[in-house]
Design a protein around this motif. Structure first.
Motif, PDB file in Angstrom:
ATOM      1  N   THR A 196      -8.727  35.971   0.068  1.00 52.59           N
ATOM      2  CA  THR A 196      -9.720  37.024   0.308  1.00 52.59           C
ATOM      3  C   THR A 196      -9.076  38.317   0.805  1.00 52.59           C
ATOM      4  N   ALA A 197      -7.763  38.366   0.857  1.00 53.31           N
ATOM      5  CA  ALA A 197      -7.043  39.578   1.275  1.00 53.31           C
ATOM      6  C   ALA A 197      -6.942  40.539   0.095  1.00 53.31           C
ATOM      7  N   ILE A 198      -6.755  41.824   0.424  1.00 58.05           N
ATOM      8  CA  ILE A 198      -6.626  42.815  -0.649  1.00 58.05           C
ATOM      9  C   ILE A 198      -5.404  43.709  -0.395  1.00 58.05           C
ATOM     10  N   ASN A 199      -4.944  44.318  -1.469  1.00 62.63           N
ATOM     11  CA  ASN A 199      -3.905  45.359  -1.461  1.00 62.63           C
ATOM     12  C   ASN A 199      -2.536  44.896  -0.971  1.00 62.63           C
ATOM     13  N   TYR A 200      -2.228  43.630  -1.078  1.00 62.80           N
ATOM     14  CA  TYR A 200      -0.897  43.168  -0.665  1.00 62.80           C
ATOM     15  C   TYR A 200       0.075  43.255  -1.840  1.00 62.80           C
ATOM     16  N   LYS A 201       1.341  43.432  -1.499  1.00 59.51           N
ATOM     17  CA  LYS A 201       2.427  43.342  -2.468  1.00 59.51           C
ATOM     18  C   LYS A 201       3.489  42.459  -1.826  1.00 59.51           C
ATOM     19  N   ILE A 202       3.753  41.342  -2.487  1.00 54.83           N
ATOM     20  CA  ILE A 202       4.692  40.358  -1.955  1.00 54.83           C
ATOM     21  C   ILE A 202       5.686  40.017  -3.045  1.00 54.83           C
ATOM     22  N   ASP A 203       6.942  40.156  -2.748  1.00 52.04           N
ATOM     23  CA  ASP A 203       7.990  39.811  -3.702  1.00 52.04           C
ATOM     24  C   ASP A 203       8.288  38.320  -3.552  1.00 52.04           C
ATOM     25  N   PRO A 204       7.953  37.505  -4.559  1.00 52.75           N
ATOM     26  CA  PRO A 204       8.200  36.061  -4.469  1.00 52.75           C
ATOM     27  C   PRO A 204       9.683  35.707  -4.339  1.00 52.75           C
ATOM     28  N   GLU A 205      10.563  36.617  -4.722  1.00 53.68           N
ATOM     29  CA  GLU A 205      11.991  36.347  -4.623  1.00 53.68           C
ATOM     30  C   GLU A 205      12.538  36.604  -3.223  1.00 53.68           C
ATOM     31  N   SER A 212      -5.867  34.886  -4.923  1.00 57.88           N
ATOM     32  CA  SER A 212      -6.960  34.985  -5.887  1.00 57.88           C
ATOM     33  C   SER A 212      -6.411  35.558  -7.188  1.00 57.88           C
ATOM     34  N   GLN A 213      -7.144  35.380  -8.274  1.00 57.11           N
ATOM     35  CA  GLN A 213      -6.717  35.971  -9.539  1.00 57.11           C
ATOM     36  C   GLN A 213      -6.670  37.485  -9.439  1.00 57.11           C
ATOM     37  N   ASP A 214      -7.581  38.064  -8.679  1.00 61.31           N
ATOM     38  CA  ASP A 214      -7.587  39.520  -8.501  1.00 61.31           C
ATOM     39  C   ASP A 214      -6.343  40.008  -7.766  1.00 61.31           C
ATOM     40  N   GLY A 215      -5.720  39.149  -7.012  1.00 62.66           N
ATOM     41  CA  GLY A 215      -4.547  39.538  -6.230  1.00 62.66           C
ATOM     42  C   GLY A 215      -3.221  39.287  -6.920  1.00 62.66           C
ATOM     43  N   LEU A 216      -3.243  38.761  -8.143  1.00 66.60           N
ATOM     44  CA  LEU A 216      -1.982  38.460  -8.834  1.00 66.60           C
ATOM     45  C   LEU A 216      -1.112  39.689  -9.026  1.00 66.60           C
ATOM     46  N   HIS A 217      -1.729  40.851  -9.209  1.00 62.83           N
ATOM     47  CA  HIS A 217      -0.933  42.069  -9.393  1.00 62.83           C
ATOM     48  C   HIS A 217      -0.058  42.338  -8.158  1.00 62.83           C
ATOM     49  N   GLY A 218      -0.472  41.882  -6.994  1.00 65.47           N
ATOM     50  CA  GLY A 218       0.325  42.057  -5.775  1.00 65.47           C
ATOM     51  C   GLY A 218       1.584  41.214  -5.760  1.00 65.47           C
ATOM     52  N   LEU A 219       1.610  40.172  -6.570  1.00 66.66           N
ATOM     53  CA  LEU A 219       2.804  39.331  -6.687  1.00 66.66           C
ATOM     54  C   LEU A 219       3.703  39.779  -7.834  1.00 66.66           C
ATOM     55  N   LEU A 220       3.108  40.448  -8.799  1.00 66.52           N
ATOM     56  CA  LEU A 220       3.838  40.793 -10.019  1.00 66.52           C
ATOM     57  C   LEU A 220       4.171  42.278 -10.130  1.00 66.52           C
ATOM     58  N   ALA A 221       3.804  43.068  -9.141  1.00 66.06           N
ATOM     59  CA  ALA A 221       3.951  44.532  -9.214  1.00 66.06           C
ATOM     60  C   ALA A 221       5.378  44.958  -9.510  1.00 66.06           C
ATOM     61  N   LYS A 224       4.614  45.190   4.867  1.00 64.34           N
ATOM     62  CA  LYS A 224       5.951  44.766   4.466  1.00 64.34           C
ATOM     63  C   LYS A 224       6.127  43.267   4.724  1.00 64.34           C
ATOM     64  N   PHE A 225       6.432  42.549   3.643  1.00 65.27           N
ATOM     65  CA  PHE A 225       6.760  41.129   3.704  1.00 65.27           C
ATOM     66  C   PHE A 225       8.169  40.977   3.154  1.00 65.27           C
ATOM     67  N   GLU A 226       9.088  40.623   4.001  1.00 60.79           N
ATOM     68  CA  GLU A 226      10.473  40.447   3.584  1.00 60.79           C
ATOM     69  C   GLU A 226      11.088  39.323   4.416  1.00 60.79           C
ATOM     70  N   ARG A 227      11.630  38.320   3.738  1.00 57.64           N
ATOM     71  CA  ARG A 227      12.166  37.131   4.414  1.00 57.64           C
ATOM     72  C   ARG A 227      11.091  36.484   5.305  1.00 57.64           C
ATOM     73  N   THR A 228       9.844  36.569   4.848  1.00 57.62           N
ATOM     74  CA  THR A 228       8.707  36.038   5.589  1.00 57.62           C
ATOM     75  C   THR A 228       8.370  34.648   5.055  1.00 57.62           C
ATOM     76  N   ASN A 229       8.128  33.711   5.959  1.00 54.24           N
ATOM     77  CA  ASN A 229       7.732  32.375   5.543  1.00 54.24           C
ATOM     78  C   ASN A 229       6.208  32.353   5.399  1.00 54.24           C
ATOM     79  N   LEU A 230       5.752  32.332   4.165  1.00 55.92           N
ATOM     80  CA  LEU A 230       4.323  32.353   3.848  1.00 55.92           C
ATOM     81  C   LEU A 230       3.875  31.057   3.187  1.00 55.92           C
ATOM     82  N   GLU A 231       4.618  29.984   3.415  1.00 53.34           N
ATOM     83  CA  GLU A 231       4.258  28.702   2.824  1.00 53.34           C
ATOM     84  C   GLU A 231       2.856  28.295   3.281  1.00 53.34           C
TER      85      GLU A 231
END
Length: 192
Positions: A157-166, A176-185, A144-151
């Protein structure tokens, strides 16, 4: 309680009872725990400085005001730990090859924490400050990433993350390009 120092000790293949470490002392310095079982032990109000835990089971330990300064964890099982209860002053830890599933890092400043080759399934990073953090070869399934500062954080090289950019700060973070689905899910779009 009087201050009792335990220094330069190696504990190998020990089964610690719930309050055994507290009975031994409250400051552990340059100690090495190897193949020990500390599951469900209370480390509350203890201080660990320049200590190492290797191949230990530390699951469900109580960490109320526990101080970890320059502490290394290697190949440890550490399920369900609530790191937000630790003493924040000088918090400095390094995790390598550990199982940190269901752990909580809620509201922590993690600038002096390193995590590599770890399983962090269902971990909670809500409201944590993780600027410049590197999730080197980590599995973040269900974390869970919520109100997290990830600047400037590195997820390349991480896998299986889901991060809401908003809901998180991700300026200059690396993916990575392979991880884009974790940002756009959440948008239910397909990246081909």
């Amino acid at each position: 309680m009087d201050t009792a120092y335990i220094q330069d000790r190696t504990f190998e293949r020990r089964e610690f009872t719930e309050f055994e470490l507290q009975a031994m002392g409250n400051h552990f310095e340059d100690c090495h725990f190897l193949n020990c079982n500390l599951q469900k032990s209370s480390l509350s109000s203890l201080r660990f400085f320049d200590c190492a835990f290797e191949h230990c089971d530390l699951s469900l330990m109580k960490l109320e005001q526990t101080a970890f300064q320059e502490v290394r964890f290697k190949d440890c099982k550490m399920l369900g730990l609530q790191f937000e209860h630790c003493n924040n002053f000088g918090l400095s830890m390094r995790f390598e090859g550990c199982q940190l599933d269901h752990c909580s890092f809620y509201n922590l400043k993690l600038n002096n924490v390193q995590i590599s080759h770890c399983s962090l399934k269902e971990a909670d990073f809500t409201n944590a400050d993780m600027r410049g953090f590197n999730f080197a070869d980590c599995n973040l399934l269900g974390s869970k990433f919520e109100r997290t500062n990830l600047e400037k954080a590195n997820f390349s090289t991480a896998i299986n993350y889901k991060i809401d950019p908003e809901l998180n700060k991700i300026t200059q973070a690396k993916f990575s390009q392979d991880g884009l689905h974790g940002l756009l899910a959440k948008y239910r779009i397909q990246v081909l």
